[in-house]
Design an enzyme around this catalytic site. Structure first.
Site, short mmCIF file in Angstrom:
data_model
loop_
_atom_site.label_atom_id
_atom_site.label_comp_id
_atom_site.label_asym_id
_atom_site.label_seq_id
_atom_site.Cartn_x
_atom_site.Cartn_y
_atom_site.Cartn_z
N LYS A 185 0.83 -1.22 0.00
CA LYS A 185 0.00 0.00 0.00
C LYS A 185 0.86 1.26 0.00
O LYS A 185 0.68 2.15 -0.83
CB LYS A 185 -0.89 0.06 1.25
CG LYS A 185 -1.83 -1.09 1.45
CD LYS A 185 -2.70 -0.89 2.69
CE LYS A 185 -1.92 -0.99 4.00
NZ LYS A 185 -1.53 -2.36 4.36
N ARG B 282 -9.35 1.07 8.31
CA ARG B 282 -8.95 -0.28 8.67
C ARG B 282 -10.06 -1.00 9.44
O ARG B 282 -9.88 -2.17 9.82
CB ARG B 282 -7.72 -0.24 9.56
CG ARG B 282 -6.41 -0.56 8.83
CD ARG B 282 -5.30 -0.48 9.85
NE ARG B 282 -4.10 -1.18 9.47
CZ ARG B 282 -3.10 -0.63 8.80
NH1 ARG B 282 -3.15 0.61 8.40
NH2 ARG B 282 -2.02 -1.34 8.54
N ARG C 128 12.04 -6.25 5.12
CA ARG C 128 12.00 -4.89 5.65
C ARG C 128 12.54 -4.86 7.08
O ARG C 128 13.21 -3.91 7.48
CB ARG C 128 10.58 -4.32 5.62
CG ARG C 128 10.56 -2.86 6.05
CD ARG C 128 9.24 -2.18 5.75
NE ARG C 128 8.16 -2.78 6.53
CZ ARG C 128 6.89 -2.43 6.41
NH1 ARG C 128 6.54 -1.52 5.53
NH2 ARG C 128 5.96 -3.01 7.14
N ARG D 262 -0.61 -8.66 13.35
CA ARG D 262 -1.12 -7.76 12.30
C ARG D 262 -1.96 -8.53 11.27
O ARG D 262 -2.98 -8.04 10.80
CB ARG D 262 0.05 -7.03 11.61
CG ARG D 262 0.64 -5.94 12.50
CD ARG D 262 2.03 -5.56 12.08
NE ARG D 262 2.08 -4.91 10.79
CZ ARG D 262 3.20 -4.78 10.08
NH1 ARG D 262 4.35 -5.23 10.53
NH2 ARG D 262 3.16 -4.17 8.92
P1 B4P Z 1 3.60 -1.87 2.45
O1 B4P Z 1 2.42 -2.68 2.16
O2 B4P Z 1 3.70 -0.60 1.74
O3 B4P Z 1 3.51 -1.83 4.00
P2 B4P Z 1 2.94 -0.70 4.89
O4 B4P Z 1 2.51 0.52 4.15
O5 B4P Z 1 3.95 -0.54 5.93
O6 B4P Z 1 1.60 -1.29 5.49
P3 B4P Z 1 1.37 -1.84 6.89
O7 B4P Z 1 -0.04 -2.32 6.89
O8 B4P Z 1 2.39 -2.84 7.24
O9 B4P Z 1 1.65 -0.62 7.92
P4 B4P Z 1 0.95 0.78 8.21
O10 B4P Z 1 2.00 1.79 8.21
O11 B4P Z 1 -0.25 1.04 7.37
O12 B4P Z 1 5.05 -2.52 2.10
C1 B4P Z 1 5.65 -3.57 2.83
C2 B4P Z 1 7.06 -3.94 2.29
O13 B4P Z 1 6.94 -4.69 1.08
C3 B4P Z 1 7.98 -2.77 1.97
O14 B4P Z 1 9.24 -3.04 2.54
C4 B4P Z 1 8.09 -2.74 0.45
O15 B4P Z 1 9.39 -2.35 0.02
C5 B4P Z 1 7.82 -4.18 0.06
N1 B4P Z 1 7.11 -4.28 -1.22
C6 B4P Z 1 6.07 -3.52 -1.61
N2 B4P Z 1 5.64 -3.90 -2.84
C7 B4P Z 1 6.41 -4.96 -3.22
C8 B4P Z 1 6.44 -5.80 -4.40
N3 B4P Z 1 5.57 -5.66 -5.40
N4 B4P Z 1 7.38 -6.78 -4.44
C9 B4P Z 1 8.25 -6.96 -3.42
N5 B4P Z 1 8.28 -6.18 -2.28
C10 B4P Z 1 7.36 -5.19 -2.18
O16 B4P Z 1 0.41 0.54 9.70
C11 B4P Z 1 1.28 0.24 10.78
C12 B4P Z 1 0.51 0.21 12.10
O17 B4P Z 1 -0.05 1.53 12.36
C13 B4P Z 1 -0.71 -0.72 12.19
O18 B4P Z 1 -0.36 -2.05 12.50
C14 B4P Z 1 -1.51 -0.03 13.33
O19 B4P Z 1 -0.98 -0.31 14.59
C15 B4P Z 1 -1.29 1.44 13.04
N6 B4P Z 1 -2.32 2.00 12.15
C16 B4P Z 1 -2.10 2.55 10.92
N7 B4P Z 1 -3.26 2.95 10.35
C17 B4P Z 1 -4.24 2.63 11.26
C18 B4P Z 1 -5.65 2.75 11.25
N8 B4P Z 1 -6.31 3.28 10.19
N9 B4P Z 1 -6.35 2.32 12.33
C19 B4P Z 1 -5.74 1.81 13.40
N10 B4P Z 1 -4.40 1.64 13.48
C20 B4P Z 1 -3.65 2.04 12.42
#
Ligand code: B4P
Length: 188
Positions: free
Chosen positions: A13, A88, A127, A144
């Site tokens: 995402k 979420r 990561r 998660r």
């Molecule tokens: P991403 O999928 O981009 O991961 P993310 O944005 O960190 O999402 P995530 O759900 O983990 O965390 P968020 O910050 O929203 O990428 C993951 C990895 O994969 C990267 O290293 C990337 O380089 C790699 N990658 C991507 N595409 C690829 C491909 N095609 N091929 C190979 N590798 C690839 O949330 C974190 C925490 O914040 C939550 O757990 C929660 O505690 C809190 N939070 C955030 N939003 C919230 C909400 N709305 N409500 C409640 N809590 C919330």
């Protein structure tokens, strides 16, 4: 244009939201980034959410809805945004619908990045080695994933019901996924 990028943790995402910002000049609202910035700044909010995020649980709906409401009130978000990591929960989705309705807007498109669990675990491990994010430990990642299944997956029928949900295969390279998303966006 209001676009939701949605999918399990590690599905890409954040990666794809940044690419859409670069290619289309839209703005990205990432609740994960906002919460990590609060932690890094040492603010009271940061201290409240630090342990919750590290465990892999969700921060309360009230906190993230307030963060989004504040950002939506800023002039740069007036024309719409890419929502990354928000909503979420169904309660968050309903709150977002209400916030947008107040200004005569709605969610135009929801892109769900579909990635299998083995690939999610591989990306998390990579990561974790590169960036050492607190919630990329094996234990937190398990939490998660189950939080996603229990609290976030109900958004699938919610957005199907609105006729705005598009599934995109998130298993390919970053470029392949970007191309598949562009296809959906260009078709409107
Ligand atoms: P991403 O999928 O981009 O991961 P993310 O944005 O960190 O999402 P995530 O759900 O983990 O965390 P968020 O910050 O929203 O990428 C993951 C990895 O994969 C990267 O290293 C990337 O380089 C790699 N990658 C991507 N595409 C690829 C491909 N095609 N091929 C190979 N590798 C690839 O949330 C974190 C925490 O914040 C939550 O757990 C929660 O505690 C809190 N939070 C955030 N939003 C919230 C909400 N709305 N409500 C409640 N809590 C919330």
């Amino acid at each position: 244009m209001n676009l939701v990028l949605f999918g399990p943790p590690g599905c890409g995402k954040g990666t794809q939201a940044k690419r859409i910002v670069e290619s289309r000049g839209w703005i990205q609202l990432s609740t994960g980034d906002m919460l990590r910035a609060a932690i890094a700044s040492g603010s009271e909010l940061g201290r409240r959410v630090d342990g919750i995020m590290a465990s892999g649980a969700l921060v309360s709906d009230e906190i993230v809805i307030e963060l989004i409401a504040e950002r939506l009130g800023e002039a740069e978000a007036a024309g719409g945004a890419i929502f990354d990591g928000f909503p979420r929960t169904v309660a968050q989705a309903k709150a977002l619908d209400e916030l947008l309705a107040k200004r005569g807007q709605k969610i135009d498109s929801v892109i769900r990045l579909v990635v299998d669990n083995d690939e999610l675990v591989t990306r998390m491990a990579k990561r974790s080695a590169e960036q050492g994010r607190a919630d990329d430990t094996v234990e937190a990642f398990k939490t998660r994933l189950s939080v996603y299944e229990e609290q976030t997956a109900p958004l699938i029928p919610y957005y199907e019901g609105q006729g705005v949900l598009h599934d995109v295969n998130g298993m390919g390279s970053m470029d392949a996924v970007s191309a598949a998303i562009a296809d959906v966006l260009d078709k409107g």
